[in-house]
Design an enzyme around this catalytic site. Sequence first.
Site, mmCIF file in Angstrom:
data_model
loop_
_atom_site.group_PDB
_atom_site.id
_atom_site.type_symbol
_atom_site.label_atom_id
_atom_site.label_comp_id
_atom_site.label_asym_id
_atom_site.label_seq_id
_atom_site.Cartn_x
_atom_site.Cartn_y
_atom_site.Cartn_z
ATOM 1 N N LYS A 40 0.577 -1.148 0.005
ATOM 2 C CA LYS A 40 -0.100 0.050 -0.150
ATOM 3 C C LYS A 40 0.961 1.461 -0.079
ATOM 4 O O LYS A 40 0.516 2.198 -0.429
ATOM 5 C CB LYS A 40 -1.002 0.067 1.333
ATOM 6 C CG LYS A 40 -0.149 0.216 2.495
ATOM 7 C CD LYS A 40 -1.206 -0.098 3.727
ATOM 8 C CE LYS A 40 -0.310 0.295 5.063
ATOM 9 N NZ LYS A 40 -0.967 -0.255 6.216
ATOM 10 N N ARG A 135 -6.122 0.919 17.416
ATOM 11 C CA ARG A 135 -6.673 0.961 16.126
ATOM 12 C C ARG A 135 -7.637 -0.244 15.697
ATOM 13 O O ARG A 135 -8.764 -0.716 16.619
ATOM 14 C CB ARG A 135 -5.886 1.076 14.816
ATOM 15 C CG ARG A 135 -6.339 1.764 13.701
ATOM 16 C CD ARG A 135 -5.325 1.798 12.476
ATOM 17 N NE ARG A 135 -4.740 0.612 11.915
ATOM 18 C CZ ARG A 135 -3.864 0.388 11.234
ATOM 19 N NH1 ARG A 135 -3.227 1.490 10.591
ATOM 20 N NH2 ARG A 135 -3.429 -0.742 10.783
HETATM 21 C C1 LIG Z 1 0.059 -0.860 6.719
HETATM 22 C C2 LIG Z 1 -0.160 -2.182 7.625
HETATM 23 C C3 LIG Z 1 0.990 -2.737 7.863
HETATM 24 C C4 LIG Z 1 2.489 -2.478 7.306
HETATM 25 O O1 LIG Z 1 2.855 -1.523 7.833
HETATM 26 P P1 LIG Z 1 4.422 -0.802 7.880
HETATM 27 O O2 LIG Z 1 4.671 -0.006 9.067
HETATM 28 O O3 LIG Z 1 4.466 -0.046 6.452
HETATM 29 O O4 LIG Z 1 5.284 -2.064 7.697
HETATM 30 C C5 LIG Z 1 0.746 -4.188 8.514
HETATM 31 N N1 LIG Z 1 -0.362 -4.394 8.904
HETATM 32 C C6 LIG Z 1 -1.334 -3.715 8.873
HETATM 33 C C7 LIG Z 1 -2.560 -4.186 9.409
HETATM 34 C C8 LIG Z 1 -1.265 -2.302 8.152
HETATM 35 O O5 LIG Z 1 -2.419 -1.571 7.880
#
Ligand SMILES: *Cc1c(COP(=O)(O)O)cnc(C)c1O
Length: 364
Positions: A40, A135
């Site tokens: 993402k 969250r």
């Molecule tokens: C965005 C996200 C990740 C990845 O996070 P990074 O800090 O970019 O490694 C992992 N798990 C969830 C649930 C996320 O939303």
Amino acid sequence: MYKKPGYPKLVIDLNKLRNNIERVQSMCADRGVEIAGVIKGCSGLIPCAQQFERAGCSYIASSRLEQLQPLRENGIQAPLMMVRVPMLSEAADVVRICDYSLNSEVSVLKELNVQARLQDREHNVILMADCGDLREGFWDKDEMVDAAEMVENDLRNLHLAGVGVNVGCYGSVLATPEKLQELVDIAERIEERIGRELEIISGGATSSLMRVMDGNLPERINMLRVGEGILLAYDLPNLYGYEMEDMYQDAFVLRAEVIEVKDKPSHPVGEIGFDAFGHRIEYEDRGIRRRALVGIGKCDYGDPSELLCREKGAEVLGASSDHTILDVQDVKRSLKVGDIIEFDVKYATIVYLTNSPNIEKVYI
Ligand SMILES: *Cc1c(COP(=O)(O)O)cnc(C)c1O
């Protein structure tokens, strides 16, 4: 017909990206931890996603279905994982597009089960625990264990693949060994209830890589979902002082074109109100200075203070939607209209730039 000019341009070095993925992936593999490569951060750009698979990530993950949906037809075979807990209204698409999803709501789990039955599929779910970052995830752990039991015994078209946690993203909570052990404890409560081992205990994102590097990741955590630590590798070295050897922080470089160069006062001239975005800004008066405008703005990258200008002596002063203003008084070369200026970028900037149709993406 209007044809998009070559600038602004985001130059993406796929070899550097591939290198970063391989480093993180092999560091984790040494400790028995699989990686879900989270795409993402680069808005799911296909050539980037392909590197994640080629470098050996066990899963390809994103928070958005529209980024996961085109992966199969572009040859990606790794299991696909939806990492944002799904909207009720997208349950059918989650089942159709993804092999795995992270979940925290019983009503959504039931809907996923209905949709999986209609599509004659089995869909894998990972239940999320909220261990304090506030969250997504079950806060009430009794409710979580009950939900796990329900998936296991009642939702025939779902497979309970495991449990997961996310920390750091909202509440800035650190992935300490104790915090991650909380997840393992929950996993073991669930295992006791359902009478079998869970395949996946997913211990977080980039911030949990610190535990891998320190060698104190709780034993049973066997999967991490990593985006930033691969795409940019900025947070762990720059915020936490972890050495990440042989990682590139410049797999993504922004190039923008100079559209004006003039000597002007550094303080606005006239009565001061609000800027284009409704903010009151403090302007420093440094006398007459040479300024350059480049043809890119907040629409493209969000926050100008996150741009790291590679031009020695240049300073990003600010921006409006489509213009970025630089102080170039101390730049050695004599800048002129049409010149190209390069910027290193941070995570949020990469997110915006890769998502913007105005930005030409060039792969090297
Ligand atoms: C965005 C996200 C990740 C990845 O996070 P990074 O800090 O970019 O490694 C992992 N798990 C969830 C649930 C996320 O939303």
